[in-house]
Design a protein around this motif. Structure first.
Motif, PDB file in Angstrom:
ATOM      1  N   GLN A 183       0.834  -1.201   0.000  1.00  0.00           N
ATOM      2  CA  GLN A 183       0.000   0.000   0.000  1.00  0.00           C
ATOM      3  C   GLN A 183       0.872   1.256   0.000  1.00  0.00           C
ATOM      4  O   GLN A 183       0.628   2.191  -0.772  1.00  0.00           O
ATOM      5  N   ARG A 184       1.884   1.270   0.830  1.00  0.00           N
ATOM      6  CA  ARG A 184       2.788   2.432   0.913  1.00  0.00           C
ATOM      7  C   ARG A 184       3.499   2.666  -0.415  1.00  0.00           C
ATOM      8  O   ARG A 184       3.637   3.811  -0.856  1.00  0.00           O
ATOM      9  N   LEU A 185       3.964   1.597  -1.042  1.00  0.00           N
ATOM     10  CA  LEU A 185       4.656   1.718  -2.332  1.00  0.00           C
ATOM     11  C   LEU A 185       3.740   2.342  -3.377  1.00  0.00           C
ATOM     12  O   LEU A 185       4.122   3.288  -4.070  1.00  0.00           O
ATOM     13  N   TYR A 186       2.539   1.831  -3.484  1.00  0.00           N
ATOM     14  CA  TYR A 186       1.622   2.334  -4.516  1.00  0.00           C
ATOM     15  C   TYR A 186       1.224   3.779  -4.241  1.00  0.00           C
ATOM     16  O   TYR A 186       1.216   4.605  -5.152  1.00  0.00           O
ATOM     17  N   GLU A 187       0.913   4.103  -3.003  1.00  0.00           N
ATOM     18  CA  GLU A 187       0.506   5.465  -2.675  1.00  0.00           C
ATOM     19  C   GLU A 187       1.647   6.449  -2.896  1.00  0.00           C
ATOM     20  O   GLU A 187       1.437   7.549  -3.412  1.00  0.00           O
ATOM     21  N   LYS A 188       2.864   6.052  -2.556  1.00  0.00           N
ATOM     22  CA  LYS A 188       4.042   6.897  -2.773  1.00  0.00           C
ATOM     23  C   LYS A 188       4.248   7.177  -4.256  1.00  0.00           C
ATOM     24  O   LYS A 188       4.791   8.219  -4.634  1.00  0.00           O
ATOM     25  N   ASN A 189       3.798   6.262  -5.100  1.00  0.00           N
ATOM     26  CA  ASN A 189       3.985   6.387  -6.545  1.00  0.00           C
ATOM     27  C   ASN A 189       2.751   6.949  -7.262  1.00  0.00           C
ATOM     28  O   ASN A 189       2.629   6.808  -8.478  1.00  0.00           O
ATOM     29  N   GLY A 190       1.878   7.591  -6.522  1.00  0.00           N
ATOM     30  CA  GLY A 190       0.774   8.309  -7.139  1.00  0.00           C
ATOM     31  C   GLY A 190      -0.497   7.516  -7.377  1.00  0.00           C
ATOM     32  O   GLY A 190      -1.432   8.014  -7.997  1.00  0.00           O
ATOM     33  N   PHE A 191      -0.568   6.294  -6.889  1.00  0.00           N
ATOM     34  CA  PHE A 191      -1.809   5.534  -6.993  1.00  0.00           C
ATOM     35  C   PHE A 191      -2.784   6.048  -5.932  1.00  0.00           C
ATOM     36  O   PHE A 191      -2.371   6.318  -4.800  1.00  0.00           O
ATOM     37  N   ARG A 192      -4.047   6.175  -6.315  1.00  0.00           N
ATOM     38  CA  ARG A 192      -5.081   6.660  -5.413  1.00  0.00           C
ATOM     39  C   ARG A 192      -6.119   5.570  -5.201  1.00  0.00           C
ATOM     40  O   ARG A 192      -6.527   4.904  -6.158  1.00  0.00           O
ATOM     41  N   GLU A 193      -6.564   5.436  -3.955  1.00  0.00           N
ATOM     42  CA  GLU A 193      -7.613   4.463  -3.660  1.00  0.00           C
ATOM     43  C   GLU A 193      -8.898   4.889  -4.359  1.00  0.00           C
ATOM     44  O   GLU A 193      -9.311   6.045  -4.258  1.00  0.00           O
ATOM     45  N   VAL A 194      -9.520   3.942  -5.080  1.00  0.00           N
ATOM     46  CA  VAL A 194     -10.771   4.228  -5.786  1.00  0.00           C
ATOM     47  C   VAL A 194     -11.912   3.332  -5.300  1.00  0.00           C
ATOM     48  O   VAL A 194     -13.020   3.417  -5.809  1.00  0.00           O
ATOM     49  N   GLY A 195     -11.628   2.485  -4.328  1.00  0.00           N
ATOM     50  CA  GLY A 195     -12.673   1.627  -3.797  1.00  0.00           C
ATOM     51  C   GLY A 195     -12.098   0.500  -2.964  1.00  0.00           C
ATOM     52  O   GLY A 195     -10.880   0.358  -2.822  1.00  0.00           O
ATOM     53  N   ARG A 196     -13.010  -0.286  -2.440  1.00  0.00           N
ATOM     54  CA  ARG A 196     -12.650  -1.481  -1.664  1.00  0.00           C
ATOM     55  C   ARG A 196     -13.506  -2.623  -2.169  1.00  0.00           C
ATOM     56  O   ARG A 196     -14.589  -2.408  -2.705  1.00  0.00           O
ATOM     57  N   ASP A 197     -13.019  -3.817  -1.985  1.00  0.00           N
ATOM     58  CA  ASP A 197     -13.753  -5.004  -2.392  1.00  0.00           C
ATOM     59  C   ASP A 197     -13.430  -6.105  -1.398  1.00  0.00           C
ATOM     60  O   ASP A 197     -12.535  -5.956  -0.558  1.00  0.00           O
ATOM     61  N   ASN A 198     -14.132  -7.196  -1.498  1.00  0.00           N
ATOM     62  CA  ASN A 198     -13.855  -8.346  -0.660  1.00  0.00           C
ATOM     63  C   ASN A 198     -13.613  -9.514  -1.600  1.00  0.00           C
ATOM     64  O   ASN A 198     -14.451  -9.822  -2.439  1.00  0.00           O
ATOM     65  N   TYR A 199     -12.449 -10.123  -1.472  1.00  0.00           N
ATOM     66  CA  TYR A 199     -12.098 -11.223  -2.358  1.00  0.00           C
ATOM     67  C   TYR A 199     -11.778 -12.452  -1.535  1.00  0.00           C
ATOM     68  O   TYR A 199     -10.814 -12.455  -0.768  1.00  0.00           O
ATOM     69  N   GLN A 200     -12.600 -13.484  -1.659  1.00  0.00           N
ATOM     70  CA  GLN A 200     -12.393 -14.739  -0.937  1.00  0.00           C
ATOM     71  C   GLN A 200     -12.202 -14.488   0.564  1.00  0.00           C
ATOM     72  O   GLN A 200     -11.374 -15.122   1.210  1.00  0.00           O
ATOM     73  N   GLY A 201     -12.945 -13.523   1.105  1.00  0.00           N
ATOM     74  CA  GLY A 201     -12.888 -13.251   2.536  1.00  0.00           C
ATOM     75  C   GLY A 201     -11.798 -12.291   2.972  1.00  0.00           C
ATOM     76  O   GLY A 201     -11.654 -12.025   4.163  1.00  0.00           O
ATOM     77  N   ILE A 202     -11.024 -11.758   2.046  1.00  0.00           N
ATOM     78  CA  ILE A 202      -9.973 -10.794   2.376  1.00  0.00           C
ATOM     79  C   ILE A 202     -10.355  -9.446   1.762  1.00  0.00           C
ATOM     80  O   ILE A 202     -10.652  -9.367   0.568  1.00  0.00           O
ATOM     81  N   GLU A 203     -10.318  -8.397   2.586  1.00  0.00           N
ATOM     82  CA  GLU A 203     -10.622  -7.060   2.072  1.00  0.00           C
ATOM     83  C   GLU A 203      -9.450  -6.570   1.217  1.00  0.00           C
ATOM     84  O   GLU A 203      -8.283  -6.685   1.612  1.00  0.00           O
ATOM     85  N   VAL A 204      -9.779  -6.036   0.038  1.00  0.00           N
ATOM     86  CA  VAL A 204      -8.748  -5.506  -0.855  1.00  0.00           C
ATOM     87  C   VAL A 204      -9.032  -4.037  -1.153  1.00  0.00           C
ATOM     88  O   VAL A 204     -10.179  -3.598  -1.174  1.00  0.00           O
TER      89      VAL A 204
END
Length: 153
Positions: A124-145
């Motif tokens: 998460q830190r790597l992506y955010e540091k590189n300009g990625f922005r959270e656009v949503g959340r999902d649940n995949y096989q019981g794990i929040e993504v």
């Protein structure tokens, strides 16, 4: 010395091992299932579909990997970013992400997207540091993504 190169079929076993081992270390491994079929079909999913799969080696040892695949005419998805736990914190993930973004730009994609589990804090830190922005959340096989996106100029 760290070097990057394109995936070769002889890397398959090492890729499979790193994929499983890195996810197990974060608690995000779900066991083998259809959610990771791409790991067992890299040529078809990535290399033959306007994508890329990179291998990172340190002194000849396989330590990192990362990829992107085409998901639309102007969209690509970052996938399979993994750094062996013994080699984390050396900037290898950043080097792979930087190179993947350069190749994405060269192929004319305009939007990059990806997801990572809430368990993978360094990712998460790597992506955010590189300009990625959270656009949503999902649940995949019981794990929040967390769903991320970035516009490429």
């Amino acid at each position: 010395m760290f070097t990057l190169r394109r995936y070769e079929s002889a890397d398959r076993e090492a890729v499979e091992h790193l994929h499983v081992h890195a996810l197990q270390q974060t608690g995000a491994y779900l066991g083998r299932g259809p959610w990771d079929d791409d790991v067992y079909a890299i040529e078809e999913v990535y290399l033959q579909n306007q994508g890329e799969f990179l291998i990172g080696e340190c002194d000849g040892q396989f330590v990192a990997m990362g990829a992107f695949k085409r998901t639309g005419p102007e969209r690509a998805e970052i996938k399979r970013m993994r750094v062996h736990p013994d080699h984390q914190g050396h900037g290898y993930g950043q080097l792979i992400l930087t190179e993947l973004e350069a190749r994405v730009r060269a192929l004319g994609y305009r939007t990059l997207h990806l997801d990572t589990s809430i368990l993978q804090i360094p990712a998460q830190r790597l992506y955010e540091k590189n300009g990625f922005r959270e656009v949503g959340r999902d649940n995949y096989q019981g794990i929040e993504v967390i769903l991320y996106e970035k516009q490429i100029s």
